[in-house]
Design a protein around this motif. Sequence first.
Motif, PDB file in Angstrom:
ATOM      1  N   UNK A  20       0.852  -1.209  -0.032  1.00 48.52           N
ATOM      2  CA  UNK A  20       0.044  -0.062  -0.083  1.00 48.52           C
ATOM      3  C   UNK A  20       0.946   1.186   0.033  1.00 48.52           C
ATOM      4  N   UNK A  21       1.919   1.150   0.738  1.00 46.79           N
ATOM      5  CA  UNK A  21       2.844   2.562   0.439  1.00 46.79           C
ATOM      6  C   UNK A  21       3.371   2.641  -0.700  1.00 46.79           C
ATOM      7  N   UNK A  22       3.915   1.568  -1.305  1.00 44.44           N
ATOM      8  CA  UNK A  22       4.529   1.822  -2.562  1.00 44.44           C
ATOM      9  C   UNK A  22       3.319   1.943  -3.627  1.00 44.44           C
ATOM     10  N   UNK A  23       2.218   1.565  -3.572  1.00 44.00           N
ATOM     11  CA  UNK A  23       0.966   1.876  -4.324  1.00 44.00           C
ATOM     12  C   UNK A  23       0.876   3.543  -4.360  1.00 44.00           C
ATOM     13  N   UNK A  24       0.905   4.043  -3.035  1.00 44.09           N
ATOM     14  CA  UNK A  24       0.991   5.413  -2.895  1.00 44.09           C
ATOM     15  C   UNK A  24       1.856   6.434  -3.966  1.00 44.09           C
ATOM     16  N   UNK A  25       2.959   5.627  -4.249  1.00 43.91           N
ATOM     17  CA  UNK A  25       3.803   6.429  -5.387  1.00 43.91           C
ATOM     18  C   UNK A  25       3.135   6.736  -6.840  1.00 43.91           C
ATOM     19  N   UNK A  26       2.282   5.494  -7.053  1.00 46.31           N
ATOM     20  CA  UNK A  26       1.503   5.554  -8.168  1.00 46.31           C
ATOM     21  C   UNK A  26       0.257   6.394  -8.067  1.00 46.31           C
ATOM     22  N   UNK A  27      -0.722   6.299  -7.092  1.00 49.73           N
ATOM     23  CA  UNK A  27      -1.969   6.609  -7.169  1.00 49.73           C
ATOM     24  C   UNK A  27      -2.008   7.986  -6.078  1.00 49.73           C
ATOM     25  N   UNK A  28      -0.880   8.431  -5.386  1.00 52.57           N
ATOM     26  CA  UNK A  28      -1.220   9.421  -4.569  1.00 52.57           C
ATOM     27  C   UNK A  28      -2.006   9.435  -3.438  1.00 52.57           C
ATOM     28  N   UNK A  29      -2.647   8.231  -3.314  1.00 53.33           N
ATOM     29  CA  UNK A  29      -3.801   8.094  -2.103  1.00 53.33           C
ATOM     30  C   UNK A  29      -3.197   6.955  -1.490  1.00 53.33           C
ATOM     31  N   UNK A  30      -3.695   6.708  -0.320  1.00 54.68           N
ATOM     32  CA  UNK A  30      -3.298   5.718   0.861  1.00 54.68           C
ATOM     33  C   UNK A  30      -4.654   5.211   1.370  1.00 54.68           C
ATOM     34  N   UNK A  31      -5.026   4.119   1.359  1.00 57.48           N
ATOM     35  CA  UNK A  31      -6.139   3.335   2.152  1.00 57.48           C
ATOM     36  C   UNK A  31      -5.729   3.096   3.714  1.00 57.48           C
ATOM     37  N   UNK A  32      -6.026   4.005   4.701  1.00 56.71           N
ATOM     38  CA  UNK A  32      -5.847   4.028   6.017  1.00 56.71           C
ATOM     39  C   UNK A  32      -6.209   2.788   6.809  1.00 56.71           C
ATOM     40  N   UNK A  33      -7.281   1.970   6.089  1.00 57.27           N
ATOM     41  CA  UNK A  33      -7.622   0.634   6.775  1.00 57.27           C
ATOM     42  C   UNK A  33      -6.246  -0.430   6.818  1.00 57.27           C
ATOM     43  N   UNK A  34      -5.615  -0.311   5.932  1.00 55.99           N
ATOM     44  CA  UNK A  34      -4.280  -1.277   5.868  1.00 55.99           C
ATOM     45  C   UNK A  34      -3.211  -0.835   7.014  1.00 55.99           C
ATOM     46  N   UNK A  35      -2.771   0.175   7.067  1.00 57.50           N
ATOM     47  CA  UNK A  35      -1.897   0.267   8.324  1.00 57.50           C
ATOM     48  C   UNK A  35      -2.457   0.261   9.617  1.00 57.50           C
ATOM     49  N   UNK A  36      -3.872   0.397   9.835  1.00 62.57           N
ATOM     50  CA  UNK A  36      -4.597   0.281  10.834  1.00 62.57           C
ATOM     51  C   UNK A  36      -4.672  -1.418  11.214  1.00 62.57           C
ATOM     52  N   UNK A  37      -5.063  -2.238  10.264  1.00 62.98           N
ATOM     53  CA  UNK A  37      -4.893  -3.493  10.428  1.00 62.98           C
ATOM     54  C   UNK A  37      -3.564  -4.200  10.785  1.00 62.98           C
ATOM     55  N   UNK A  38      -2.424  -3.568  10.019  1.00 64.70           N
ATOM     56  CA  UNK A  38      -1.118  -4.216  10.156  1.00 64.70           C
ATOM     57  C   UNK A  38      -0.769  -3.962  11.839  1.00 64.70           C
ATOM     58  N   UNK A  39      -1.127  -2.576  12.215  1.00 67.07           N
ATOM     59  CA  UNK A  39      -0.847  -1.950  13.459  1.00 67.07           C
ATOM     60  C   UNK A  39      -1.496  -2.865  14.658  1.00 67.07           C
ATOM     61  N   UNK A  40      -2.828  -3.499  14.162  1.00 62.71           N
ATOM     62  CA  UNK A  40      -3.523  -4.468  15.271  1.00 62.71           C
ATOM     63  C   UNK A  40      -2.624  -5.717  15.199  1.00 62.71           C
ATOM     64  N   UNK A  41      -2.131  -6.149  13.957  1.00 67.78           N
ATOM     65  CA  UNK A  41      -1.438  -7.275  14.029  1.00 67.78           C
ATOM     66  C   UNK A  41      -0.217  -7.388  14.720  1.00 67.78           C
ATOM     67  N   UNK A  42       0.628  -6.177  14.684  1.00 67.88           N
ATOM     68  CA  UNK A  42       1.912  -6.214  15.084  1.00 67.88           C
ATOM     69  C   UNK A  42       1.550  -6.176  16.513  1.00 67.88           C
ATOM     70  N   UNK A  43       0.697  -5.552  17.123  1.00 65.53           N
ATOM     71  CA  UNK A  43       0.435  -5.533  18.468  1.00 65.53           C
ATOM     72  C   UNK A  43       0.144  -6.977  19.145  1.00 65.53           C
ATOM     73  N   UNK A  44      -0.719  -7.446  18.317  1.00 71.56           N
ATOM     74  CA  UNK A  44      -0.975  -9.110  18.712  1.00 71.56           C
ATOM     75  C   UNK A  44       0.182 -10.045  18.752  1.00 71.56           C
ATOM     76  N   UNK A  45       1.178  -9.722  17.885  1.00 69.50           N
ATOM     77  CA  UNK A  45       2.587 -10.339  17.896  1.00 69.50           C
ATOM     78  C   UNK A  45       3.186  -9.992  19.018  1.00 69.50           C
ATOM     79  N   UNK A  46       3.479  -8.684  19.193  1.00 64.27           N
ATOM     80  CA  UNK A  46       4.354  -8.067  20.222  1.00 64.27           C
ATOM     81  C   UNK A  46       3.655  -8.102  21.612  1.00 64.27           C
TER      82      UNK A  46
END
Length: 166
Positions: A20-46
Amino acid sequence: MYKPSQSLLWWLAFSPLFYTSFDDLRTKTLDIRIPLIVTLIFFLIQQNPYNFFLSFLTFAIFLAFSLITREKIIAQGDAYVFLPLSLFVGHEWILGTLYLSLLLGIVLSTIEKVFTKQEEHAFAPFFVLGSMIIASNFHTTAFALGATLSMIPSALLLLWIAKKKN
């Protein structure tokens, strides 16, 4: 913070954020749901509430800075991308990640400007790249070099696609 014993789990959780971050290079938009989901996953791991709190504090500072500057320096999407990345590298390396990301951003956005002649640049991919280097370089130098070199072709491909669209 990233632990080599959980390497596969961390990198699998990291891959949607990378996309999603590298897609931001192309589209100049970012879906904030993906970072929020990844944050939750990282918290569950950590499972470290202290790092989770510090990550949200960093996020709040970035978001406030974005709103104050009206997204002239850093966009709101960059704040959302940095949220899981600060969990990934840990509070000890947040400033190092910011510094390395800034250096990478200056160098690579200068190259992007030559290819695409754009004045506005996505900063999220440089956050991701900087955090990957910071997290992996302290455990395996060869992995950090391999990860960095493997991202160059995909970054160049996305730049080429962006150039074709303009």
